[in-house]
Write an enzyme that holds these catalytic residues in place. Structure first.
Site, PDB file in Angstrom:
ATOM      1  N   HIS A   1       0.881  -1.164   0.000  1.00  0.00           N
ATOM      2  CA  HIS A   1       0.000   0.000   0.000  1.00  0.00           C
ATOM      3  C   HIS A   1       0.926   1.224   0.000  1.00  0.00           C
ATOM      4  O   HIS A   1       2.032   1.155   0.541  1.00  0.00           O
ATOM      5  CB  HIS A   1      -0.839  -0.047   1.281  1.00  0.00           C
ATOM      6  CG  HIS A   1      -1.892   1.005   1.392  1.00  0.00           C
ATOM      7  ND1 HIS A   1      -1.612   2.302   1.750  1.00  0.00           N
ATOM      8  CD2 HIS A   1      -3.233   0.947   1.216  1.00  0.00           C
ATOM      9  CE1 HIS A   1      -2.745   2.994   1.790  1.00  0.00           C
ATOM     10  NE2 HIS A   1      -3.740   2.202   1.465  1.00  0.00           N
TER      11      HIS A   1
ATOM     12  N   ASP B   1       3.467  -4.421   7.925  1.00  0.00           N
ATOM     13  CA  ASP B   1       2.254  -3.606   7.847  1.00  0.00           C
ATOM     14  C   ASP B   1       1.059  -4.542   8.048  1.00  0.00           C
ATOM     15  O   ASP B   1       0.743  -5.350   7.167  1.00  0.00           O
ATOM     16  CB  ASP B   1       2.211  -2.916   6.479  1.00  0.00           C
ATOM     17  CG  ASP B   1       0.901  -2.171   6.247  1.00  0.00           C
ATOM     18  OD1 ASP B   1       0.052  -2.130   7.164  1.00  0.00           O
ATOM     19  OD2 ASP B   1       0.729  -1.628   5.133  1.00  0.00           O
TER      20      ASP B   1
ATOM     21  N   GLN C   1      -4.073  -4.733   6.973  1.00  0.00           N
ATOM     22  CA  GLN C   1      -5.053  -5.640   6.355  1.00  0.00           C
ATOM     23  C   GLN C   1      -5.102  -7.000   7.026  1.00  0.00           C
ATOM     24  O   GLN C   1      -5.941  -7.829   6.676  1.00  0.00           O
ATOM     25  CB  GLN C   1      -4.738  -5.824   4.862  1.00  0.00           C
ATOM     26  CG  GLN C   1      -4.895  -4.560   4.040  1.00  0.00           C
ATOM     27  CD  GLN C   1      -6.337  -4.077   3.939  1.00  0.00           C
ATOM     28  OE1 GLN C   1      -7.280  -4.876   4.003  1.00  0.00           O
ATOM     29  NE2 GLN C   1      -6.524  -2.782   3.769  1.00  0.00           N
TER      30      GLN C   1
ATOM     31  N   LYS D   1      -9.851  -0.156  10.659  1.00  0.00           N
ATOM     32  CA  LYS D   1     -10.075  -1.374   9.865  1.00  0.00           C
ATOM     33  C   LYS D   1     -10.350  -2.561  10.788  1.00  0.00           C
ATOM     34  O   LYS D   1     -10.476  -3.703  10.343  1.00  0.00           O
ATOM     35  CB  LYS D   1      -8.858  -1.665   8.980  1.00  0.00           C
ATOM     36  CG  LYS D   1      -8.608  -0.596   7.913  1.00  0.00           C
ATOM     37  CD  LYS D   1      -7.544  -1.060   6.946  1.00  0.00           C
ATOM     38  CE  LYS D   1      -6.854   0.061   6.191  1.00  0.00           C
ATOM     39  NZ  LYS D   1      -7.668   0.757   5.218  1.00  0.00           N
TER      40      LYS D   1
ATOM     41  N   CYS E   1      -4.663   2.582  -3.722  1.00  0.00           N
ATOM     42  CA  CYS E   1      -3.416   3.061  -3.099  1.00  0.00           C
ATOM     43  C   CYS E   1      -2.305   2.036  -3.255  1.00  0.00           C
ATOM     44  O   CYS E   1      -1.486   1.839  -2.346  1.00  0.00           O
ATOM     45  CB  CYS E   1      -3.616   3.398  -1.626  1.00  0.00           C
ATOM     46  SG  CYS E   1      -4.837   4.682  -1.361  1.00  0.00           S
TER      47      CYS E   1
END
Lengths: 147, 406
Positions: free
Chosen positions: B119, B196, B199, B222, B361
């Site tokens: 991302h 990261d 997600q 999220k 993104c």
């Protein structure tokens, strides 16, 4: 807003038209336009001589709204003066912003009036104006080149 | 059919154009369960003051709520409290790392490795830091299936690589990255490993004692929590050696006219009044997730994910990206032949079906896959097979609106 108001015959037909999609020979202005929200890019190409747009076309891919809008725009400006093209782009952007609402004035935009209601779909406004904003850049450059 | 999880989300009970809302954009942001909304309301109605400031009972309650939230996050990650830094979101966490760790540890000639799946939030900070210090940014490329091959990890993560930053789960393709292999290789060459988890956090249990990474970042929004709260976790010794990112109130030890010293962890990285209401909401979201359990979440989501993939794969004129092989979470990327993703999204919206369209993104990934844009349906624990059916039914109408026969 109903889909019938967006995906009209004028827009779907123009979105698939290849009539104005080519590289202009001996172009005097080649201007890139980008819609940052989707990454769509168009390349607007003009051949301007003595203040007249002799030829105009565009390259690139995009959504039905951006492609139809650019196609209709080229139809309108080809053969017209740079000044007239500038006037039409101001009129179109004024229509989208809801600043110009008089049907008599908007008649000049011919088929481009099909985008009048796009302001009800804020997410798609950028698609409809991509070609026209690019035209404004091209016009500014064309005017600088002759001044 | 009423679903006992979906009914806990007030927003998902609404209708749009007389049709039940089908929310398939949880990869962008999830909706919030009643328990989270109640916790935030309770904080503002009963406990709100500026944390760490007021020497009065209400101020102490606000501090307790905020620090209690940190303890909740620490236990969720199996980490120590001092290693949990509250930020606005994963993007801010990663920028903190790039500016604080990156600018002070990277120098000309060093190498930083990211994957092509990133991302923009785990790409641009590193790209800019590399520009600033003259380091080289190297990419782990995937095949057309979106999978990073083992050879790529071996070939790219070599001596001279100082940092590896990789996404746990692709926000476009939903594929889980081979984190174990990447982290092992990164540590083998002496690099710091950043994960990261924006997600992955909603879908997979995160345990920093098992993940073998040095930093991880995720966003609350999220993860069923309010907007504007995020987390950076880092190993204590690394965080302690880093200079502050933002400076100002509450992050200092003592301040003189010409210099200042910093507060210990975690305050060193939390300048200014913090989003205590958001932190309280995040803690409530974590309790809510734990009340369901990741085992149940994974089971439910895997069922809906498989069904979503299979239903779309059956449809004519639909192209799916990535691969059905391997472990997935959340996102399915696709295109409808001859129709731009923005048009697809507009047409689905008329049936109250929300999907994302665009480059998500992740422009370098889309370019790598030969795409300019695509549609993305992404699921969370509240999605059901009925949501997938609504998407599939609506997708069948898309091409007709653009003037195609079928």
């Amino acid at each position: 807003m109903e889909l019938e108001q967006i995906y009209t015959q004028i827009i779907t037909e123009n979105s698939r038209s290849k009539e104005h999609k080519y590289a202009v020979k001996d172009a005097t202005q080649v201007v890139e336009g980008v819609n940052p929200s989707c990454g769509d890019e168009i390349s607007l190409q003009l051949r301007v001589k003595d203040g007249m747009i002799e030829d105009a076309a565009f390259l690139g891919d995009g959504c039905a709204i951006s492609q139809a809008s650019a196609n209709i725009m080229i139809d309108l400006i080809k053969g017209k003066s740079v000044k007239e093209a500038e006037h039409l782009s101001n009129l179109f952007l004024g229509m989208i912003k809801g600043e110009v609402t008089d049907d008599g004035q908007l008649d000049e935009l011919e088929d481009a009036q099909a985008f009048k209601d796009i302001s009800h779909m804020p997410a798609r406004v950028k698609c409809a104006v991509l070609g026209w904003h690019t035209l404004q850049d091209a016009v500014t450059k064309a005017e600088k080149a002759t001044s | 059919m009423t679903d006992t999880i979906k009914t806990q989300f007030p927003l998902l009970q609404q209708k749009q154009n007389g049709k039940p809302l089908v929310y398939l954009d949880s990869g962008a942001t999830t909706q919030r369960p009643q328990a989270v909304l109640d916790a935030v309301k309770h904080f503002y109605e009963q406990d709100n003051a500026n944390p760490h400031r007021g020497a009065y009972e209400l101020g102490e309650r606000a501090t307790a709520a905020y620090e209690g939230a940190r303890a909740q996050v620490a236990s969720f990650l199996n980490a120590q409290k001092e290693e949990v830094i509250f930020t606005r979101n994963a993007t801010e966490s990663l920028n903190l790392l790039a500016y604080s760790w990156g600018l002070h540890n990277l120098k000309a000639g060093d190498k930083v490795v990211v994957s092509i799946l990133e991302h923009h939030s785990n790409l641009i900070p590193w790209q800019q830091v590399c520009h600033a210090v003259g380091a080289e940014l190297i990419f782990l490329y995937t095949g057309q299936d979106g999978v990073i091959p083992d050879e790529e990890i071996e070939k790219k993560i070599t001596k001279g690589v100082k940092l590896v930053a990789c996404t746990h789960v692709s926000n476009v393709l939903g594929l889980v990255s081979p984190v174990e292999k990447i982290a092992a290789r990164a540590h083998e060459v002496g690099a710091v490993m950043v994960l990261d988890c924006a997600q992955s956090a909603p879908h997979l249990k995160l345990d920093v004692q098992k993940l073998n990474v040095d930093f991880l970042a995720f966003s609350g929004h999220k993860l069923y929590a309010p907007l504007g709260i995020g987390v950076l976790w880092g190993r204590r010794e690394l965080l302690e050696a880093m200079p502050p990112f933002l400076t100002g109130g509450d992050m200092i030890d003592s301040v003189r006219e010409q210099d200042a010293t910093w507060a210990p962890l975690p305050q060193k990285f939390e300048a200014g009044t913090q989003n205590a209401g958001g932190a309280v909401g995040l803690a409530a979201a974590i309790r809510w997730i734990q009340s369901i359990g990741y085992e149940t979440i994974e089971k439910r989501e895997n069922d809906v994910y498989r069904y979503l993939w299979d239903e779309l794969a059956k449809m004519p004129h639909i192209t799916l990206y990535g691969t059905p092989e391997g472990q997935h979470c959340g996102a399915v990327a696709f295109n409808v032949e001859g129709v731009h993703p923005h048009d697809v999204s507009t047409i689905l919206d008329a049936d109250a079906v929300c999907v994302r369209a665009g480059h998500h993104c992740a422009q370098p990934l889309l370019t790598h896959l030969g795409l300019r844009a695509c549609c993305r349906a992404s699921i969370a624990v509240y999605n059901t097979r009925e949501d997938v059916d609504a998407l599939a039914n609506s997708l069948q109408k898309v091409r007709k609106w653009l003037g195609y026969g079928t």
